[in-house]
Design a protein around this motif. Structure first.
Motif, PDB file in Angstrom:
ATOM      1  N   ALA A   1      12.174  15.234  28.362  1.00 22.73           N
ATOM      2  CA  ALA A   1      11.900  14.504  27.132  1.00 22.73           C
ATOM      3  C   ALA A   1      11.230  14.674  26.320  1.00 22.73           C
ATOM      4  N   PHE A   2      12.096  15.161  25.059  1.00 23.81           N
ATOM      5  CA  PHE A   2      11.479  16.382  24.977  1.00 23.81           C
ATOM      6  C   PHE A   2      11.624  14.909  23.067  1.00 23.81           C
ATOM      7  N   PRO A   3      10.132  15.542  22.455  1.00 26.10           N
ATOM      8  CA  PRO A   3      10.084  14.690  21.509  1.00 26.10           C
ATOM      9  C   PRO A   3      10.996  14.560  20.180  1.00 26.10           C
ATOM     10  N   VAL A   4      11.405  13.186  19.464  1.00 27.78           N
ATOM     11  CA  VAL A   4      12.007  13.698  18.331  1.00 27.78           C
ATOM     12  C   VAL A   4      11.688  13.781  16.743  1.00 27.78           C
ATOM     13  N   SER A   5      11.648  13.874  16.035  1.00 32.25           N
ATOM     14  CA  SER A   5      11.359  14.129  14.266  1.00 32.25           C
ATOM     15  C   SER A   5      11.948  13.999  13.602  1.00 32.25           C
ATOM     16  N   ILE A   6      12.497  12.853  12.353  1.00 32.46           N
ATOM     17  CA  ILE A   6      13.187  12.733  11.128  1.00 32.46           C
ATOM     18  C   ILE A   6      12.301  12.119  10.274  1.00 32.46           C
ATOM     19  N   CYS A   7      12.350  12.688   8.996  1.00 31.06           N
ATOM     20  CA  CYS A   7      11.585  12.463   8.016  1.00 31.06           C
ATOM     21  C   CYS A   7      12.543  12.315   6.876  1.00 31.06           C
ATOM     22  N   LEU A   8      12.656  11.166   5.694  1.00 35.31           N
ATOM     23  CA  LEU A   8      13.792  11.399   4.761  1.00 35.31           C
ATOM     24  C   LEU A   8      12.900  10.166   3.412  1.00 35.31           C
ATOM     25  N   PRO A   9      13.975   9.708   2.696  1.00 39.32           N
ATOM     26  CA  PRO A   9      13.109   9.356   1.550  1.00 39.32           C
ATOM     27  C   PRO A   9      13.222   8.421   1.664  1.00 39.32           C
ATOM     28  N   GLY A  10      12.845   7.586   1.496  1.00 44.42           N
ATOM     29  CA  GLY A  10      13.253   5.733   2.545  1.00 44.42           C
ATOM     30  C   GLY A  10      11.765   4.571   1.973  1.00 44.42           C
TER      31      GLY A  10
ATOM     32  N   PHE B   1       9.753   5.330  23.616  1.00 40.01           N
ATOM     33  CA  PHE B   1       9.771   4.291  21.871  1.00 40.01           C
ATOM     34  C   PHE B   1      10.253   5.671  21.254  1.00 40.01           C
ATOM     35  N   ALA B   2      11.511   4.522  20.383  1.00 42.40           N
ATOM     36  CA  ALA B   2      11.762   4.506  19.583  1.00 42.40           C
ATOM     37  C   ALA B   2      10.514   4.538  17.864  1.00 42.40           C
ATOM     38  N   LEU B   3       9.898   5.048  16.990  1.00 42.94           N
ATOM     39  CA  LEU B   3       8.975   5.481  16.540  1.00 42.94           C
ATOM     40  C   LEU B   3       9.240   4.841  14.867  1.00 42.94           C
ATOM     41  N   CYS B   4       8.124   4.535  14.470  1.00 38.78           N
ATOM     42  CA  CYS B   4       9.023   4.703  12.587  1.00 38.78           C
ATOM     43  C   CYS B   4       7.824   3.890  12.212  1.00 38.78           C
ATOM     44  N   THR B   5       8.040   4.728  10.752  1.00 38.12           N
ATOM     45  CA  THR B   5       6.982   4.093   9.450  1.00 38.12           C
ATOM     46  C   THR B   5       7.551   5.367   8.390  1.00 38.12           C
ATOM     47  N   VAL B   6       6.547   3.895   6.754  1.00 36.91           N
ATOM     48  CA  VAL B   6       6.707   4.701   5.487  1.00 36.91           C
ATOM     49  C   VAL B   6       5.958   4.410   5.186  1.00 36.91           C
ATOM     50  N   ILE B   7       5.421   5.938   4.863  1.00 39.36           N
ATOM     51  CA  ILE B   7       4.059   6.852   4.631  1.00 39.36           C
ATOM     52  C   ILE B   7       4.179   6.635   3.202  1.00 39.36           C
ATOM     53  N   ALA B   8       3.450   6.204   3.027  1.00 37.69           N
ATOM     54  CA  ALA B   8       3.255   6.390   0.935  1.00 37.69           C
ATOM     55  C   ALA B   8       2.528   7.569   0.109  1.00 37.69           C
ATOM     56  N   PHE B   9       3.213   7.950  -0.081  1.00 34.74           N
ATOM     57  CA  PHE B   9       2.290   9.440  -0.525  1.00 34.74           C
ATOM     58  C   PHE B   9       2.128   9.698  -2.266  1.00 34.74           C
ATOM     59  N   GLU B  10       0.963   9.932  -2.740  1.00 32.78           N
ATOM     60  CA  GLU B  10       0.097   9.214  -4.645  1.00 32.78           C
ATOM     61  C   GLU B  10       0.036  11.099  -4.746  1.00 32.78           C
TER      62      GLU B  10
ATOM     63  N   ASN C   1       5.558  13.177  -3.611  1.00 29.73           N
ATOM     64  CA  ASN C   1       5.318  11.685  -5.016  1.00 29.73           C
ATOM     65  C   ASN C   1       5.873   9.924  -4.974  1.00 29.73           C
ATOM     66  N   SER C   2       6.925  10.092  -3.441  1.00 30.96           N
ATOM     67  CA  SER C   2       7.553   9.062  -3.796  1.00 30.96           C
ATOM     68  C   SER C   2       7.585   8.589  -2.029  1.00 30.96           C
ATOM     69  N   ASP C   3       7.658   7.981  -1.557  1.00 25.86           N
ATOM     70  CA  ASP C   3       7.529   6.911  -0.109  1.00 25.86           C
ATOM     71  C   ASP C   3       8.955   7.711   0.167  1.00 25.86           C
ATOM     72  N   HIS C   4       8.437   8.368   2.213  1.00 27.95           N
ATOM     73  CA  HIS C   4       9.295   8.637   2.997  1.00 27.95           C
ATOM     74  C   HIS C   4       9.721   7.521   3.821  1.00 27.95           C
ATOM     75  N   ILE C   5      10.203   7.486   4.970  1.00 35.10           N
ATOM     76  CA  ILE C   5      10.489   7.116   6.346  1.00 35.10           C
ATOM     77  C   ILE C   5      10.226   8.554   7.371  1.00 35.10           C
ATOM     78  N   VAL C   6       9.632   8.204   8.146  1.00 37.70           N
ATOM     79  CA  VAL C   6       9.142   9.048   9.468  1.00 37.70           C
ATOM     80  C   VAL C   6       9.887   8.473  10.635  1.00 37.70           C
ATOM     81  N   GLN C   7      10.325   9.132  11.778  1.00 36.35           N
ATOM     82  CA  GLN C   7      11.005   8.794  12.749  1.00 36.35           C
ATOM     83  C   GLN C   7      11.035   9.139  14.085  1.00 36.35           C
ATOM     84  N   GLY C   8      10.978   8.478  14.624  1.00 32.64           N
ATOM     85  CA  GLY C   8      11.374   9.865  16.429  1.00 32.64           C
ATOM     86  C   GLY C   8      11.213   9.723  17.166  1.00 32.64           C
TER      87      GLY C   8
END
Length: 592
Positions: free
Chosen positions: A344-353, A383-392, A434-441
């Motif tokens: 039961a190991f957590p997973v993290s993915i971060c990509l532009p989008g 659960f698979a989780l996903c967020t869109v983070i806005a970095f200003e 300076n741009s939005d990124h998608i974080v999944q896991g």
């Protein structure tokens, strides 16, 4: 307790001779050390000198200070407390007239801020095991070739005047070489190939280093290689297949325009390539079955990222502004889930989008999402989780970035954790976003029923909220593991480019997906079924599987043919005996 034991040990040493320190086996008092080093009196009792420079004022020694310390085996001028900067750790043991001699019996030489440009010419390294000279004035260790048959540890970090490393051909036992921030070091000798026991090599911050000798491929025991911040390094040696033990490879902030084929590095677990100029990764990266962490932050020329190893648990690709071809993150999550299911190991993915992939059937605008789970939830594993983070105009201050999440009804269900975005504390590099990124896991969790409401929030690794970061969208996708009989393929592929519209509905999931035919271990993502063999097996695995099946069938065939042959032979023998006996009986009756 350790401090008390150490203090008691020094008291016992002092009892060896209260009046004259030269008759003690070990010295750690500032005044006693000065007395012995400056008096040049003959003593064979002293075997160790330990001096914490944070507790003393500057001292000067003469060129013959060690000439009569025949049995000195341990010499340590150091700072016990960690220094926050070089200015706070000023060397305090000086040798204005040089050194003519160091004892040949020395096993360990640890001298913070060693004041000379080279070691004494007549210093024998026959017994030396540790040579630790950080922040030294060395320009080179020694001239020509020296024999150091027992040397295991070589640390010359932050020696800014060091221009070259001496020949190490006759130091076969070396295990650790640390040359971090030796900014004048321009080359590494090819003799490094003779270091069969070397497992740690760090050249981080060697700004003048332009190339790595191809002989490095001979280091079969190398476990950790750090070439980060070697800003003039633009190429790596080809054919690294012999470095079979390498687990950690750090190549951040070099000038690499191409990454060589690295699929042969079968033991590699951590690969960091941040801040380089390559356009794509080698296709062989998919073969790195042990790779757990891949960092590609600030790779401004990176255009394609499609093939990824099946066991990847952490992927960072922050500020890769030209990245166009993205991986199918649904397969990444399911592969990691299946491979790490029992642990039961957590997973993290971060990509532009800025668009959540369509395979997340439960999506919401904002930072809070509520879903209704099936009544029968015994097969829920996470659960698979996903967020869109806005970095200003966000600039990380070294405290890292992550997305925390927690169950909104925390009094009834304990559901909380975090997804890594950028861990600058661990990987020692700052980053501007300076741009939005998608974080999944993927996050392991079970036994949830009814309604589940999850809130996402950006924070640093100290748990403090980040004012310049905002959650724009969020999504959840429950994952189930079940023995099913259908092998229906995953139909909805990940689309991070936003070609499909996002769905924002609250409909209840069907807890009983349709099933038919043969039994296989499967993973359910919502109503979709991902067969175990598709995500876990690769071409090599299938080839081995079919090979074993062929061998098994061949052996079974040989056994059956042999058994039939034995039965035919046995029956023919019995028939022959029977016929022979019958003929004899007939013959006897005829002559009666």
């Amino acid at each position: 307790m350790d401090d008390l034991l150490e203090e008691m040990g020094w008291e016992i040493v002092c009892e060896e001779s209260f009046s004259y320190p030269g008759k003690r086996s070990r010295l750690n008092n500032h005044e006693d050390v000065c007395l012995i080093l400056n008096r040049n009196s003959e003593t064979d009792a002293v075997k160790g000198i330990v001096l914490d420079m944070s507790k003393i004022k500057d001292i000067e020694i003469n060129s013959e200070s060690f000439e009569k310390l025949y049995n000195l085996r341990f010499l340590k001028f150091y700072y016990q407390t960690q220094c926050s900067g070089h200015s706070m750790c000023i060397p305090k043991v000086h040798a204005p007239h040089g050194l003519k001699y160091l004892p040949d019996e020395l096993r360990s030489l640890h001298w913070y801020g060693y004041p000379l440009t080279t070691l004494p010419t007549d210093f024998s390294l026959e017994n030396l095991v540790e040579l630790n000279l950080p922040y030294s004035n060395l320009e080179q260790l020694w001239e020509g070739i020296k024999v150091a048959p027992r040397l295991k540890l070589l640390i010359l970090s932050h020696s800014q005047n060091l221009t070259s490393l001496s020949d190490l051909s006759f130091s076969p036992c070396l295990e650790v070489i640390n040359l971090e921030d030796c900014i004048s070091l321009s080359e590494i000798p090819s003799s490094i190939q003779h270091l069969d026991h070397l497992y740690f090599l760090s050249l981080r911050g060697c700004e003048s280093l332009m190339s790595i000798p191809s002989s490095i491929r001979s280091l079969r025991s190398l476990y950790h290689l750090n070439l980060s911040n070697c800003s003039k390094l633009d190429k790596l040696p080809e054919n690294l297949r012999n470095i079979v033990s390498l687990k950690y490879l750090f190549l951040n902030n070099c000038s690499l325009k191409e990454i060589p084929e690295i699929g042969c590095l079968s033991s590699l677990e951590v690969l960091e390539l941040c801040g380089n100029s390559f356009e794509h990764l080698p296709t062989s990266i998919e073969q790195l079955s042990e790779l757990k962490s891949l960092l590609l932050n600030n790779c401004s020329m990176l255009k394609s990222l499609t093939k990824l190893p099946s066991g990847l648990q952490s992927l960072e690709a922050m500020n890769c502004k030209q990245l166009q071809s993205l991986p199918d993150t649904s397969l990444v999550v399911t592969q990691c889930f299946i491979k790490e299911y029992e642990r039961a190991f957590p997973v993290s993915i971060c990509l532009p989008g800025s668009v959540i992939p369509d395979w997340f059937d439960y999506q919401r605008i904002g930072s809070l999402i509520t879903i209704r789970l099936p009544r029968d939830n015994r097969k829920l594993v996470g659960f698979a989780l996903c967020t869109v983070i806005a970095f200003e105009k966000y600039c990380d201050d070294g405290h890292g970035v992550r997305v925390g999440f927690k169950n909104h009804y925390s009094d009834t269900v304990d559901f909380c954790g975090s997804l890594t975005v950028c861990d600058t504390q661990k990987h020692n590099h700052t980053i501007s976003i300076n741009s939005d990124h998608i974080v999944q896991g993927y996050y392991p969790f079970s036994n949830a029923t009814g309604f589940l409401s999850v809130e996402f929030y950006p924070q640093n690794f100290d748990g403090q909220p980040l004012a310049n970061c905002k959650v724009k969208n969020c999504a959840l996708c429950p994952l189930y593991a079940e023995e099913l009989t259908e092998t229906k393929k995953f139909s909805d592929e990940t689309d991070t480019s936003g070609s499909r519209s996002s769905r924002f509905d609250d409909e209840e999931m069907d807890p009983h997906p349709k099933i038919i035919a043969e039994r296989k271990l499967t993973l359910l993502i919502d109503n979709k079924v991902v067969p175990f063999y598709c995500t876990f097996g690769n071409k090599v695995g299938l080839l081995l599987f079919y090979s074993w099946c062929f061998i098994f069938c061949l052996l079974c065939g040989i056994f059956v043919v042999g058994l039939l042959g034995f039965l035919v032979l046995h029956l023919s023998t019995r028939c022959e005996i029977y016929l022979s006996s019958h003929v004899q009986n007939m013959h006897g009756r005829l002559f009666k």
